[in-house]
Write a protein that holds these residues in place. Structure first.
Motif, PDB file in Angstrom:
ATOM      1  N   THR A 101      42.849  55.657  41.381  1.00  0.00           N
ATOM      2  CA  THR A 101      41.653  54.980  41.893  1.00  0.00           C
ATOM      3  C   THR A 101      41.917  53.526  42.240  1.00  0.00           C
ATOM      4  O   THR A 101      41.084  52.890  42.871  1.00  0.00           O
ATOM      5  N   GLY A 102      43.057  52.988  41.826  1.00  0.00           N
ATOM      6  CA  GLY A 102      43.434  51.630  42.207  1.00  0.00           C
ATOM      7  C   GLY A 102      43.366  50.647  41.064  1.00  0.00           C
ATOM      8  O   GLY A 102      42.543  50.786  40.154  1.00  0.00           O
ATOM      9  N   THR A 103      44.237  49.662  41.113  1.00  0.00           N
ATOM     10  CA  THR A 103      44.268  48.554  40.152  1.00  0.00           C
ATOM     11  C   THR A 103      44.153  47.267  40.949  1.00  0.00           C
ATOM     12  O   THR A 103      44.896  47.051  41.906  1.00  0.00           O
ATOM     13  N   SER A 104      43.217  46.410  40.566  1.00  0.00           N
ATOM     14  CA  SER A 104      43.009  45.129  41.236  1.00  0.00           C
ATOM     15  C   SER A 104      43.961  44.100  40.628  1.00  0.00           C
ATOM     16  O   SER A 104      43.997  43.919  39.414  1.00  0.00           O
ATOM     17  N   VAL A 105      44.723  43.438  41.495  1.00  0.00           N
ATOM     18  CA  VAL A 105      45.741  42.482  41.069  1.00  0.00           C
ATOM     19  C   VAL A 105      45.432  41.125  41.683  1.00  0.00           C
ATOM     20  O   VAL A 105      45.240  41.018  42.898  1.00  0.00           O
ATOM     21  N   SER A 106      45.373  40.085  40.864  1.00  0.00           N
ATOM     22  CA  SER A 106      45.153  38.715  41.350  1.00  0.00           C
ATOM     23  C   SER A 106      46.491  38.097  41.724  1.00  0.00           C
ATOM     24  O   SER A 106      47.429  38.121  40.929  1.00  0.00           O
ATOM     25  N   LEU A 107      46.566  37.560  42.934  1.00  0.00           N
ATOM     26  CA  LEU A 107      47.801  36.955  43.421  1.00  0.00           C
ATOM     27  C   LEU A 107      47.591  35.508  43.815  1.00  0.00           C
ATOM     28  O   LEU A 107      46.514  35.146  44.286  1.00  0.00           O
ATOM     29  N   ALA A 108      48.632  34.709  43.659  1.00  0.00           N
ATOM     30  CA  ALA A 108      48.617  33.363  44.217  1.00  0.00           C
ATOM     31  C   ALA A 108      48.766  33.515  45.732  1.00  0.00           C
ATOM     32  O   ALA A 108      49.349  34.490  46.212  1.00  0.00           O
ATOM     33  N   ALA A 109      48.228  32.591  46.483  1.00  0.00           N
ATOM     34  CA  ALA A 109      48.394  32.634  47.937  1.00  0.00           C
ATOM     35  C   ALA A 109      49.883  32.548  48.253  1.00  0.00           C
ATOM     36  O   ALA A 109      50.615  31.797  47.619  1.00  0.00           O
ATOM     37  N   GLY A 110      50.330  33.355  49.201  1.00  0.00           N
ATOM     38  CA  GLY A 110      51.742  33.344  49.595  1.00  0.00           C
ATOM     39  C   GLY A 110      52.282  34.751  49.739  1.00  0.00           C
ATOM     40  O   GLY A 110      51.536  35.712  49.882  1.00  0.00           O
ATOM     41  N   TYR A 111      53.599  34.855  49.702  1.00  0.00           N
ATOM     42  CA  TYR A 111      54.266  36.136  49.914  1.00  0.00           C
ATOM     43  C   TYR A 111      54.264  36.965  48.637  1.00  0.00           C
ATOM     44  O   TYR A 111      54.321  36.424  47.538  1.00  0.00           O
ATOM     45  N   TYR A 112      54.225  38.280  48.802  1.00  0.00           N
ATOM     46  CA  TYR A 112      54.250  39.199  47.663  1.00  0.00           C
ATOM     47  C   TYR A 112      54.944  40.486  48.087  1.00  0.00           C
ATOM     48  O   TYR A 112      55.082  40.780  49.275  1.00  0.00           O
ATOM     49  N   SER A 113      55.403  41.243  47.104  1.00  0.00           N
ATOM     50  CA  SER A 113      55.939  42.586  47.360  1.00  0.00           C
ATOM     51  C   SER A 113      55.709  43.438  46.126  1.00  0.00           C
ATOM     52  O   SER A 113      55.641  42.932  45.012  1.00  0.00           O
ATOM     53  N   ALA A 131      53.641  44.794  50.976  1.00  0.00           N
ATOM     54  CA  ALA A 131      54.462  43.586  51.092  1.00  0.00           C
ATOM     55  C   ALA A 131      53.888  42.744  52.218  1.00  0.00           C
ATOM     56  O   ALA A 131      53.357  43.273  53.192  1.00  0.00           O
ATOM     57  N   GLY A 132      53.969  41.446  52.053  1.00  0.00           N
ATOM     58  CA  GLY A 132      53.468  40.565  53.108  1.00  0.00           C
ATOM     59  C   GLY A 132      53.031  39.232  52.550  1.00  0.00           C
ATOM     60  O   GLY A 132      53.509  38.787  51.505  1.00  0.00           O
ATOM     61  N   GLU A 133      52.099  38.626  53.233  1.00  0.00           N
ATOM     62  CA  GLU A 133      51.575  37.319  52.837  1.00  0.00           C
ATOM     63  C   GLU A 133      50.070  37.453  52.639  1.00  0.00           C
ATOM     64  O   GLU A 133      49.389  38.095  53.434  1.00  0.00           O
ATOM     65  N   ILE A 134      49.570  36.826  51.573  1.00  0.00           N
ATOM     66  CA  ILE A 134      48.138  36.887  51.274  1.00  0.00           C
ATOM     67  C   ILE A 134      47.601  35.463  51.182  1.00  0.00           C
ATOM     68  O   ILE A 134      48.284  34.559  50.713  1.00  0.00           O
ATOM     69  N   ALA A 135      46.387  35.280  51.686  1.00  0.00           N
ATOM     70  CA  ALA A 135      45.752  33.958  51.686  1.00  0.00           C
ATOM     71  C   ALA A 135      44.681  33.903  50.594  1.00  0.00           C
ATOM     72  O   ALA A 135      44.237  34.931  50.077  1.00  0.00           O
ATOM     73  N   VAL A 136      44.247  32.701  50.271  1.00  0.00           N
ATOM     74  CA  VAL A 136      43.163  32.508  49.311  1.00  0.00           C
ATOM     75  C   VAL A 136      41.943  33.271  49.795  1.00  0.00           C
ATOM     76  O   VAL A 136      41.560  33.185  50.967  1.00  0.00           O
ATOM     77  N   GLY A 137      41.354  34.077  48.923  1.00  0.00           N
ATOM     78  CA  GLY A 137      40.150  34.827  49.251  1.00  0.00           C
ATOM     79  C   GLY A 137      40.384  36.137  49.994  1.00  0.00           C
ATOM     80  O   GLY A 137      39.456  36.903  50.202  1.00  0.00           O
TER      81      GLY A 137
END
Length: 181
Positions: A101-113, A131-137
């Motif tokens: 069903t999914g797990t919500s993960v909090s990330l800092a803005a920037g690249y992730y994998s 994988a990619g880049e995530i922005a604030v919000g």
């Protein structure tokens, strides 16, 4: 300090409470203080009275939702929770069990994998959001699917040895199918 900091012996009068700014957090003030500008609040202290100012920092990073799917169509028995998921980018929670069903993960803005470990005998595929880049919000979705591998085909010739001794079994002959042509 999560439990708070107490200042005693203060003279009566106005005081300013401040919190250094951090683009990854929003700071809010509550209690006996009022925000006068971003990161600053005023509190009035009266002689013999207690004044309380609560400072809350709310994380402003992005959110990654990780879905873990397992396909057991070739005899596999693994469950989504049998795989451990990791996200590279100061993720909260740290490594966690897979969840359909999914797990919500909090990330800092920037690249992730995203990566995983788990039972053998499965082939993993990752969606583009893994994988990619995530922005604030921003919110991204990652789908990881593990499909159990088909068993390897190994022809086993059978023979009849009712008369005792060794029975010769010729190797199988594979003939290519011919099409119209």
């Amino acid at each position: 300090n999560e439990s708070g900091t107490t200042f005693s012996g203060l003279d009566s009068g106005p005081y300013t409470v401040s919190e250094p700014s951090d683009e990854n957090y929003t700071t809010t003030f509550a209690g006996n203080c009022s925000e006068v500008e971003t990161g600053y609040a005023d509190v009035d202290v009266e002689l013999g009275q207690t004044s309380e100012c609560n400072v809350t920092n709310t994380y402003n990073g992005g959110t990654l939702i990780v879905h873990k799917h397992v396909v057991n169509d070739n005899g596999g028995t693994a469950l989504a929770s049998g795989f451990t998921i990791s996200v590279d980018n100061s993720a909260l929670p740290a490594p966690f069990p897979g969840n359909e069903t999914g797990t919500s993960v909090s990330l800092a803005a920037g690249y992730y994998s995203v990566s995983e470990s788990g039972p053998g005998g499965y082939t993993a595929s990752y969606s583009g959001g893994c994988a990619g880049e995530i922005a604030v919000g921003e919110t991204e979705t990652c789908d990881i699917t593990n499909d159990d591998n088909a068993p390897a085909f190994s022809p086993r010739p059978r023979g009849n040895n009712n008369g005792g001794g060794e029975t010769y079994i010729p190797p199988p002959i594979f003939t290519p199918l011919s099409g119209p042509g």
